[in-house]
Design a protein around this motif. Structure first.
Motif, short mmCIF file in Angstrom:
data_model
loop_
_atom_site.label_atom_id
_atom_site.label_comp_id
_atom_site.label_asym_id
_atom_site.label_seq_id
_atom_site.Cartn_x
_atom_site.Cartn_y
_atom_site.Cartn_z
N ASP A 90 0.83 -1.20 0.00
CA ASP A 90 0.00 0.00 0.00
C ASP A 90 0.87 1.26 0.00
O ASP A 90 0.55 2.25 -0.65
N GLN A 119 -9.42 7.10 2.71
CA GLN A 119 -9.83 6.83 4.08
C GLN A 119 -8.64 6.97 5.04
O GLN A 119 -8.77 7.55 6.13
N ARG A 130 -6.83 0.00 3.72
CA ARG A 130 -6.32 -0.14 2.36
C ARG A 130 -6.57 1.09 1.50
O ARG A 130 -5.74 1.47 0.68
N ASP A 131 -7.72 1.74 1.69
CA ASP A 131 -8.11 2.87 0.85
C ASP A 131 -7.31 4.11 1.23
O ASP A 131 -7.31 4.55 2.38
N TRP A 163 -13.40 0.89 8.76
CA TRP A 163 -12.58 0.82 7.54
C TRP A 163 -11.43 -0.18 7.62
O TRP A 163 -10.91 -0.59 6.59
#
Length: 227
Positions: free
Chosen positions: A114, A185, A181-182, A224
Motif C-alpha cells: 500500500d 480513508q 487499504r483505501d 474501515w
C-alpha cells in the motif's frame, strides 16, 4: 499521499549504519528485481540473509514501532522487512511501479504494497544525482533528503531513481500493508488523528468535544480497517 519523516535515525545511528555498510559485500540488485524491472534496475543490494542486513533491519523496525507519526500515517498491519541498496558509478532505477503483492522470503507470509518508503542513509552533498522522482507528486520534483530522513508514499505511483554520477547513495527501502487499504480513508484518519494530538495538550482532561473526536476516529477506523 507523500509524507517526509525527519530524523527517523539520528546522525549517530546513520554513522554506525554507514561504517558497517561501507565495508559490506554487495551484490547486484537485479537479482531481486521482478521480471518487468530487471532491465530498469542498476544498483547494488545487501544480501537480505546476511547478519549485517538482519541487524540493521531490526533496528529500523524498532524505530518504526516507536514512531507515532509513521504509525498515524501508515496504520501498519505488516511491514516488508527493510532492504538496503547503494547507487554509484551511474547506478539508476528506471521508471517502475512497485509490485502489489510481495512474498516475504523464508516465510509463508506476503505483504500487499500500500505504501512505499525510502530511508536515506547518505547526505545530499555526498553524491550527485540519485533523486527519487515520483510521478504525480510534487510535480515530479526529485526527492533528496538528509541522512536519517524517510519519505513515505503511495505504492501505486510510477517512480524512478536518477543516475548517481558521483559518490554513492546508500538507502533502506521497504513496503507497508496498511490496516486501512483505501488511500482516501487513510488520509482522513491521519488528519483526524493529527488534529486530536494537537488539541489534547490544549484542552482539559475529559473534554467532551475531544472525546467525541477520539470516538469518531476509532469508529471510523473500526469501520474501515481490515485485520
Amino acid at each position: 499521499m507523500l509524507l517526509i519523516i525527519e530524523n527517523l535515525l539520528s546522525k549517530d545511528e546513520v554513522k554506525q549504519f554507514r561504517s558497517h555498510m561501507e565495508q559490506a559485500a554487495w551484490e547486484p540488485g537485479v537479482k531481486t528485481a521482478g521480471s518487468l524491472a530487471r532491465s530498469a534496475k542498476q544498483n547494488l543490494q545487501l544480501d537480505d540473509a546476511s547478519e549485517l542486513a538482519t541487524s540493521l533491519r531490526n533496528h529500523i523496525l524498532r524505530k518504526l514501532g516507536q514512531h507515532s507519526l509513521f504509525i498515524s500515517a501508515a496504520l501498519p498491519g505488516k511491514i516488508y522487512p527493510p532492504k538496503f541498496n547503494c547507487y554509484t558509478n551511474g547506478g539508476t532505477y528506471g521508471t517502475h511501479i512497485d509490485s502489489a503483492i510481495m512474498p516475504v522470503p523464508g516465510t509463508n507470509l506476503s505483504v500487499r504494497g500500500d505504501l512505499s518508503a525510502t530511508l536515506f542513509l547518505s547526505e545530499p552533498n555526498e553524491y550527485v544525482g540519485g533523486e527519487l522522482e515520483i510521478d504525480g507528486v510534487l510535480g515530479g520534483e526529485g526527492i533528496k533528503l538528509a541522512a536519517g530522513d524517510m519519505v513515505l508514499y503511495s505504492s501505486g505511483f510510477e517512480h524512478r531513481v536518477n543516475p548517481v554520477t558521483q559518490g554513492a547513495r546508500f538507502a533502506s527501502f521497504f513496503w507497508v500493508e496498511s490496516y486501512v487499504r483505501d488511500e482516501k480513508q487513510r488520509a482522513i484518519l491521519f488528519d483526524l488523528d493529527q488534529t486530536i494530538q494537537k488539541l489534547t495538550p490544549k484542552l482539559e482532561a475529559g473534554d467532551k468535544e475531544l472525546l467525541k473526536l477520539t470516538g469518531l476516529y476509532h469508529n471510523l477506523l473500526r469501520a474501515w480497517a481490515t485485520t
